[in-house]
Design an enzyme around this catalytic site. Sequence first.
Site, PDB file in Angstrom:
ATOM      1  N   SER A 172       0.836  -1.200   0.000  1.00  0.00           N
ATOM      2  CA  SER A 172       0.000   0.000   0.000  1.00  0.00           C
ATOM      3  C   SER A 172       0.876   1.258   0.000  1.00  0.00           C
ATOM      4  CB  SER A 172      -0.957  -0.042   1.192  1.00  0.00           C
ATOM      5  OG  SER A 172      -1.945   0.951   1.090  1.00  0.00           O
TER       6      SER A 172
ATOM      7  N   ASP B 171     -10.117  -3.632  -5.141  1.00  0.00           N
ATOM      8  CA  ASP B 171      -9.204  -2.637  -4.566  1.00  0.00           C
ATOM      9  C   ASP B 171      -9.130  -1.445  -5.515  1.00  0.00           C
ATOM     10  OD1 ASP B 171      -7.149  -1.225  -3.368  1.00  0.00           O
ATOM     11  OD2 ASP B 171      -5.591  -2.716  -3.781  1.00  0.00           O
TER      12      ASP B 171
ATOM     13  N   HIS C 221      -8.025  -4.883  -0.639  1.00  0.00           N
ATOM     14  CA  HIS C 221      -6.892  -4.101  -0.158  1.00  0.00           C
ATOM     15  C   HIS C 221      -6.561  -4.474   1.291  1.00  0.00           C
ATOM     16  CE1 HIS C 221      -4.033  -0.817  -0.516  1.00  0.00           C
ATOM     17  NE2 HIS C 221      -4.289  -0.561   0.747  1.00  0.00           N
TER      18      HIS C 221
END
Length: 408
Positions: free
Chosen positions: A191, A348, A378
């Site tokens: 991320s 995501d 995610h």
Amino acid sequence: MRSSCVLLTALVALAAYYVYIPLPSSVSDPWKLMLLDATFRGAQQVSNLIHYLGLTHHLTALNFIIISFGKKSAWSSAQVKVTDTDFDGVEVRVFQGSPKPGEPLKRSVVYIHGGGWALASAKIKYYDELCTGMAEELNAVIVSIEYRLVPQVYFPEQIHDVVRATKYFLQPEVLQKYKVDPSRIGVSGDSAGGNLAAALGQQFSQDANLRNKLKLQALIYPVLQALDFNTPSYQQNVNTPILPRYVMVKYWLDYFKGNYDFVQAMMVNNHTSLEVEEAAALRARLNWMSLLPASITKDYKPVVQTTGNARIVREIPQLLDARSSPLIADQDVLQHLPKTYILTCEHDVLRDDGIMYARRLESVGVEVTLDHFEDGFHGCVIFTSWPTNFSVGIRTRNSYIQWLDQNL
């Protein structure tokens, strides 16, 4: 008695209403994801209340909640030695696979945790378990960087922290101390940590003074651009947990110490409208109509405003900085990057950031493995143990570590 039953029924109904959100049938463990999302939303609302009362910044409060429930001390086992130290003033947690008699030098991964540049820690349970597993299964040295977070610091200080710690680690005497092979070192992150890993990779590939270069980079659902919040994955997953579009836009504004008044305008791409000349030259670098396959673009249409809000980029020029948005880097920067692994998830908003980066790297000759999970969401790679154990979390983690094992 009857009134108690009515009250209980009403409370259960309210709880169900709060927890339930419509999810695609293909997402992994949907009810468990709903509960995880409801827990995170609840923590966000508590932190917002604390902020409203003037007690502290909402991100400080939210991170306090996250760390309070998940902080783990540096606990070693027979298989992995875990120590907390600092590299050139930056805190790190080092995981060392157990030494073996006559063993050659170990391989190593510098790991950068996610959390929107504002949340989580190398010292919480999720990342401690991930890095412990990597150290044990790869018999490697894993350096997990505890970089400073928003609101303590803002862009580009997080990048400076990871660069400083990694450069320190790459010094010959430090590698010798940890018995690391200088030719077998990679950088990785998930991320926002994937964003920082990509930025670090680009900077190191251009640094002629670096004696030891990175062998590979492994990016897990990385966030790579802030110019287009209407890619197909942003449109498809606009309200998908645990990272809805409006939350991602807020993380960007937090990273740049920007104004939340810009959230709505940025969600419809007013910040990169045709009248914003600074964005014009960069728009082609993330033209998803050419970078994404038809199976991804489907019937989605690009959102390009004729007129927008040029004030946003004037006040936040960092939005167009390749250090914050590695996807828009020049080709001559990309072509020097090492072998790359990119993990993406169908559910995501950041899916297309990763796919477009893979395509841009491939176009300049970089060897890329794109590992896509149709039932992924995610954050899933860190959710592998009870009570937040997801089947796709275990599969993504195993696939990621397997690639590292085969390529590092």
